[in-house]
Structures are given as C-alpha cells and as structure tokens.
Design a protein around this motif. Sequence first.
Motif, mmCIF file in Angstrom:
data_model
loop_
_atom_site.group_PDB
_atom_site.id
_atom_site.type_symbol
_atom_site.label_atom_id
_atom_site.label_comp_id
_atom_site.label_asym_id
_atom_site.label_seq_id
_atom_site.Cartn_x
_atom_site.Cartn_y
_atom_site.Cartn_z
ATOM 1 N N ASP A 142 56.642 26.555 74.694
ATOM 2 C CA ASP A 142 55.305 27.489 75.147
ATOM 3 C C ASP A 142 54.275 26.764 76.602
ATOM 4 O OD1 ASP A 142 54.713 26.894 71.662
ATOM 5 O OD2 ASP A 142 53.713 24.777 71.984
ATOM 6 N N VAL A 143 54.879 26.145 77.365
ATOM 7 C CA VAL A 143 54.325 26.411 78.344
ATOM 8 C C VAL A 143 55.506 27.432 78.741
ATOM 9 C CG1 VAL A 143 54.827 25.263 80.682
ATOM 10 C CG2 VAL A 143 53.934 23.496 78.789
ATOM 11 N N ASP A 144 56.097 28.077 78.825
ATOM 12 C CA ASP A 144 57.473 28.730 79.414
ATOM 13 C C ASP A 144 56.849 29.696 79.169
ATOM 14 O OD1 ASP A 144 59.190 30.069 80.754
ATOM 15 O OD2 ASP A 144 60.641 29.108 79.679
ATOM 16 N N ARG A 145 56.347 30.461 77.760
ATOM 17 C CA ARG A 145 55.623 31.286 77.245
ATOM 18 C C ARG A 145 54.266 31.830 78.153
ATOM 19 N NH1 ARG A 145 58.192 30.052 72.613
ATOM 20 N NH2 ARG A 145 55.803 29.832 70.969
ATOM 21 N N ILE A 146 53.200 31.244 77.634
ATOM 22 C CA ILE A 146 52.079 30.855 78.263
ATOM 23 C C ILE A 146 51.758 31.518 79.785
ATOM 24 C CG2 ILE A 146 49.952 29.539 79.378
ATOM 25 C CD1 ILE A 146 50.241 27.769 76.477
ATOM 26 N N LEU A 147 53.229 30.303 81.075
ATOM 27 C CA LEU A 147 53.256 31.078 82.170
ATOM 28 C C LEU A 147 53.234 32.278 82.707
ATOM 29 C CD1 LEU A 147 54.543 27.687 83.324
ATOM 30 C CD2 LEU A 147 52.344 28.020 83.860
ATOM 31 N N THR A 148 54.612 32.836 81.157
ATOM 32 C CA THR A 148 54.888 33.875 81.878
ATOM 33 C C THR A 148 53.640 34.955 81.195
ATOM 34 O OG1 THR A 148 57.441 33.630 81.304
ATOM 35 C CG2 THR A 148 56.651 35.949 81.050
ATOM 36 N N ALA A 149 52.867 34.783 80.337
ATOM 37 C CA ALA A 149 52.195 35.239 79.451
ATOM 38 C C ALA A 149 51.131 35.935 81.291
ATOM 39 C CB ALA A 149 51.427 35.774 78.547
ATOM 40 N N LEU A 150 50.848 34.425 81.793
ATOM 41 C CA LEU A 150 49.680 34.581 82.780
ATOM 42 C C LEU A 150 50.152 35.706 83.775
ATOM 43 C CD1 LEU A 150 48.710 31.118 82.601
ATOM 44 C CD2 LEU A 150 47.576 33.437 82.133
ATOM 45 N N GLN A 206 60.854 32.771 64.630
ATOM 46 C CA GLN A 206 61.817 34.691 64.932
ATOM 47 C C GLN A 206 60.989 35.333 66.376
ATOM 48 O OE1 GLN A 206 65.149 35.509 63.910
ATOM 49 N NE2 GLN A 206 64.811 32.952 63.318
ATOM 50 N N GLN A 207 59.694 35.274 66.198
ATOM 51 C CA GLN A 207 59.005 36.005 67.026
ATOM 52 C C GLN A 207 58.967 35.580 68.556
ATOM 53 O OE1 GLN A 207 55.266 35.791 64.602
ATOM 54 N NE2 GLN A 207 55.609 38.565 64.500
ATOM 55 N N GLN A 208 59.334 34.081 68.006
ATOM 56 C CA GLN A 208 59.227 33.192 68.958
ATOM 57 C C GLN A 208 60.446 32.614 70.045
ATOM 58 O OE1 GLN A 208 58.418 29.024 68.167
ATOM 59 N NE2 GLN A 208 55.460 29.493 68.021
ATOM 60 N N THR A 209 61.314 32.835 69.521
ATOM 61 C CA THR A 209 63.354 33.420 69.508
ATOM 62 C C THR A 209 63.004 34.729 69.867
ATOM 63 O OG1 THR A 209 63.933 31.861 67.868
ATOM 64 C CG2 THR A 209 65.513 33.503 68.975
ATOM 65 N N LYS A 210 62.081 35.626 69.356
ATOM 66 C CA LYS A 210 62.489 37.562 70.484
ATOM 67 C C LYS A 210 62.337 37.032 71.657
ATOM 68 C CE LYS A 210 60.770 42.046 69.882
ATOM 69 N NZ LYS A 210 59.971 42.829 68.462
ATOM 70 N N ALA A 211 60.928 36.202 71.481
ATOM 71 C CA ALA A 211 60.212 36.664 72.893
ATOM 72 C C ALA A 211 61.129 35.831 73.839
ATOM 73 C CB ALA A 211 59.107 35.376 73.141
ATOM 74 N N GLU A 259 64.248 35.287 74.287
ATOM 75 C CA GLU A 259 65.538 36.587 74.579
ATOM 76 C C GLU A 259 65.093 37.810 75.138
ATOM 77 O OE1 GLU A 259 68.035 35.890 70.358
ATOM 78 O OE2 GLU A 259 65.875 37.238 70.474
ATOM 79 N N ALA A 260 64.168 38.076 75.403
ATOM 80 C CA ALA A 260 63.238 38.616 76.937
ATOM 81 C C ALA A 260 63.120 38.716 77.634
ATOM 82 C CB ALA A 260 61.869 39.553 75.590
ATOM 83 N N GLN A 261 62.969 37.530 78.330
ATOM 84 C CA GLN A 261 63.007 36.893 79.070
ATOM 85 C C GLN A 261 64.231 36.508 80.114
ATOM 86 O OE1 GLN A 261 60.449 33.785 78.802
ATOM 87 N NE2 GLN A 261 58.258 34.833 77.775
ATOM 88 N N MET A 262 65.173 36.065 78.767
ATOM 89 C CA MET A 262 66.629 35.748 79.342
ATOM 90 C C MET A 262 66.770 36.856 80.400
ATOM 91 S SD MET A 262 68.649 35.192 76.058
ATOM 92 C CE MET A 262 68.749 36.944 75.246
ATOM 93 N N ARG A 263 67.560 36.631 81.304
ATOM 94 C CA ARG A 263 69.112 37.055 81.589
ATOM 95 C C ARG A 263 70.058 37.162 80.752
ATOM 96 N NH1 ARG A 263 65.576 40.115 81.600
ATOM 97 N NH2 ARG A 263 64.444 41.120 83.521
ATOM 98 N N VAL A 320 73.436 27.259 71.757
ATOM 99 C CA VAL A 320 72.551 28.556 72.402
ATOM 100 C C VAL A 320 72.248 28.181 74.139
ATOM 101 C CG1 VAL A 320 71.202 30.138 72.498
ATOM 102 C CG2 VAL A 320 71.157 29.303 70.666
ATOM 103 N N ILE A 321 72.667 28.312 74.821
ATOM 104 C CA ILE A 321 72.067 28.100 76.300
ATOM 105 C C ILE A 321 71.694 29.361 76.986
ATOM 106 C CG2 ILE A 321 72.769 27.705 78.828
ATOM 107 C CD1 ILE A 321 75.828 26.660 77.147
ATOM 108 N N ARG A 322 70.601 29.645 77.505
ATOM 109 C CA ARG A 322 69.756 30.876 78.180
ATOM 110 C C ARG A 322 69.588 30.682 79.034
ATOM 111 N NH1 ARG A 322 67.461 30.028 72.534
ATOM 112 N NH2 ARG A 322 67.516 31.622 71.408
#
Length: 281
Positions: free
Chosen positions: A49-57, A93-98, A100-104, A214-216
């Motif tokens: 949650d924190v990771d996605r919020i910070l990315t959104a900001l 699934q949407q959260q996992t997709k998010a 995967e969008a951020q990882m390299r 899974v390792i991201r």
Amino acid sequence: MNKGELGTALRALREGSGKEAKAVARSAVMSASKLSKIETGAIAPSITDVDRILTALGVSEAVKTQYMAVARAEATEATAWRLVRRMGHYRKQQQTKALEAQMRLLRLFQPALVPGLLQTPEYIRAVLGRHDLGADQLSRTLGVRIERQAVLYDRTKDLRFVISEPVLRWRILPPPMMALQLDRIISVSRLPNVDIRIVSLAAPQTDFPNHTFVIRDDRLVTVETVHAELAITDPRDVALYIRKFDGFAGLALAGKEARALLATIRDEFLREQETGEAPGE
C-alpha cells in the motif's frame, strides 16, 4: 516517525503535492475510502500500500526510501486469503498488476502451477475455479489476469521463471488443452526479455522446492501459503530467497534444452489424446 504515524505522514505528503485523494487512490489501485482510512490511521497500510501511494504521489527516491523503511519495520506481513475474497480477487489482480508495472526484475519460482503470467485463458479458468467465484467475479478476475500478461512484452523488464517439471505434467486441464498450455510456454520463452527454466526430474538436486515464491527487484518477496500470502521485505530474508532461486536456476534446463523438454511433454499429451492412453499404461 514510527509506523503508527505513517498514515498521517502520507496524508501530509499528498496534501503537499496538491493531488486529490481520489486521483491518488485510483493510481495506487485502491478505493478512496481505503486511502482515507490509511490517512486517518483507521487501518495500518501494508508495505505494498505504502509503495503504491508513494509512487502515485511521485515522490523523490530519498523520500520513498525514508517512508518505505518505516513501512518495513515489520519484516513479514500476512494477508489471509479470506480477506482477498472479501476484497475481490480481481482487485488483488489489479494490485499485482500495479506492482509488476513498477518493477524492473522479476524472479518467480513455481513448483505447483504454471505461473500466472504464462497461463492460457483455459488454465486460468481452471485455477480460478477452485475459488468458487460468481460469474461476474470470474469474468473480471480473468480479464485482469490476462491484462497482466502484457508485461511479458515490455522489454524494459527482465522476467525470469524457474518451473519444476511436475508442474508441466500436473493435469489441470484435459490433454489437448495441456498441450496448448505447453505451446504457450514455449512461445513466451523465445521473448528476448524472458528467461524460462525447467528443473528436470532427471537432474540430481541438493535443495527442496518448499513452495512458490516471487521476488520483485531485490526488495520484496511474496510467498503463497494455504491460508495467506506473505510479503517479506527484510533484506536478509530476501537474500535467502534470491540464493534459493539462483540455486535452482543454475541446475535447471534453459533455452533450447528447456523447450525440448516442454515439447516432449506436450507431445505426450497429444499422443494420449489420440490413443486414449496415459503415459506408462
């Protein structure tokens, strides 16, 4: 700042950015009500949650590092599958997709099922069938899961899969559909940014599969257990999973050898369909 103050600090960051809560929630793949509860301290945010919020900001790496360190104060989090069912599998699934969008870099070890990113629609339906989803939930979850597979064609990402041979023989579908599933894996294995390796039953082993993980990048490991999904972020624990993945990857078949084994098992399924006899009968 401690973990109990994290929600208030995230709200201050959002207000300072000038972004509306609804826009941030949408980008972070969560409801506006959930973001509100996080910001007011009504619920504790997960690491993701924190990771996605910070990315959104769109905060700087320095700020992100500071806040993520607080979020990782507890090195392992568990999310029970019953909570996922309550939330909706398609939202998971949407959260996992998010993520995967951020990882390299993705490293996925799978000793039980074909990895979700490699599954055919028929295989996905068979896997989701065990969750007793309604028709609408099933359709939405299937749709998002297929959408996630677009990440396979993003050449900025390095995707590595290690699959044990029994996964390829596990009869999730009738023989002709299993043959199509193996063809799908063969096809994806030829993508330049995708590495698919098979741990052959014929190869001597010094380690044991244990479970899927899974390792991201080098920062987050997710582990699926019977009752929950674990999120692991302690660097020492992440390093253990990386070593385990690398150990299996080093002994696994790759490239043409992996495709040859996949083709052999595929052909066994096709012969079974033609003759009506399973291998060994």
